[in-house]
Design a protein around this motif. Structure first.
Motif, short mmCIF file in Angstrom:
data_model
loop_
_atom_site.label_atom_id
_atom_site.label_comp_id
_atom_site.label_asym_id
_atom_site.label_seq_id
_atom_site.Cartn_x
_atom_site.Cartn_y
_atom_site.Cartn_z
N ALA A 145 -5.88 19.86 15.64
CA ALA A 145 -6.93 19.34 16.51
C ALA A 145 -6.40 18.16 17.33
O ALA A 145 -6.70 18.04 18.52
N SER A 146 -5.60 17.32 16.70
CA SER A 146 -5.03 16.16 17.40
C SER A 146 -4.13 16.60 18.54
O SER A 146 -4.20 16.07 19.65
N HIS A 147 -3.28 17.59 18.28
CA HIS A 147 -2.37 18.08 19.32
C HIS A 147 -3.14 18.74 20.47
O HIS A 147 -2.82 18.53 21.64
N ILE A 148 -4.16 19.51 20.12
CA ILE A 148 -4.97 20.16 21.15
C ILE A 148 -5.70 19.11 21.98
O ILE A 148 -5.75 19.20 23.21
N GLU A 149 -6.23 18.10 21.31
CA GLU A 149 -6.96 17.03 22.01
C GLU A 149 -6.04 16.31 23.00
O GLU A 149 -6.43 16.06 24.14
N GLU A 150 -4.84 15.98 22.58
CA GLU A 150 -3.89 15.31 23.48
C GLU A 150 -3.56 16.19 24.68
O GLU A 150 -3.47 15.71 25.81
N SER A 151 -3.39 17.48 24.44
CA SER A 151 -3.09 18.41 25.52
C SER A 151 -4.24 18.46 26.52
O SER A 151 -4.02 18.48 27.74
N GLU A 152 -5.46 18.49 26.01
CA GLU A 152 -6.63 18.54 26.89
C GLU A 152 -6.77 17.25 27.71
O GLU A 152 -7.16 17.28 28.87
N LYS A 153 -6.44 16.11 27.11
CA LYS A 153 -6.49 14.84 27.83
C LYS A 153 -5.48 14.83 28.97
O LYS A 153 -5.76 14.32 30.05
N LYS A 154 -4.30 15.41 28.73
CA LYS A 154 -3.27 15.48 29.77
C LYS A 154 -3.75 16.35 30.94
O LYS A 154 -3.31 16.16 32.07
N SER A 197 -12.18 14.52 29.69
CA SER A 197 -12.65 13.25 29.12
C SER A 197 -12.36 13.25 27.61
O SER A 197 -12.10 14.29 27.01
N GLU A 198 -12.43 12.06 27.01
CA GLU A 198 -12.19 11.90 25.58
C GLU A 198 -13.12 12.80 24.75
O GLU A 198 -12.67 13.53 23.87
N ASP A 199 -14.41 12.74 25.05
CA ASP A 199 -15.39 13.54 24.30
C ASP A 199 -15.17 15.03 24.49
O ASP A 199 -15.24 15.80 23.53
N SER A 200 -14.92 15.43 25.71
CA SER A 200 -14.72 16.85 25.99
C SER A 200 -13.45 17.37 25.31
O SER A 200 -13.45 18.45 24.74
N ALA A 201 -12.39 16.57 25.35
CA ALA A 201 -11.13 16.97 24.73
C ALA A 201 -11.30 17.14 23.22
O ALA A 201 -10.81 18.10 22.63
N GLU A 202 -12.03 16.21 22.60
CA GLU A 202 -12.25 16.30 21.15
C GLU A 202 -13.10 17.52 20.80
O GLU A 202 -12.81 18.24 19.85
N ARG A 203 -14.13 17.77 21.58
CA ARG A 203 -15.00 18.92 21.34
C ARG A 203 -14.22 20.22 21.44
O ARG A 203 -14.33 21.10 20.59
#
Length: 54
Positions: free
Chosen positions: A17-26, A30-36
């Motif tokens: 999840a952490s790796h996917i979230e970082e990829s989405e942020k790149k 947004s922070e919330d969208s990337a985490e979701r």
């Protein structure tokens, strides 16, 4: 902000999840969208949080 309790997830699922979230942020999410998106992807692949058996 995370809405659910993530304690039932394994360390591997949390790392994914952490790796996917970082990829989405790149990608400019947004922070919330990337985490979701990250947790939804982990849930899709693994069927939700699963504690490994002792």
């Amino acid at each position: 902000m995370s809405r659910g309790d993530k304690s039932s997830y394994t360390d591997k699922q949390k790392r994914q999840a952490s790796h996917i979230e970082e990829s989405e942020k790149k990608k400019g999410r947004s922070e919330d969208s990337a985490e979701r998106i990250a947790w939804a992807t982990v849930n899709k692949h693994d069927g939700g949080g699963k504690k490994k058996k002792d």
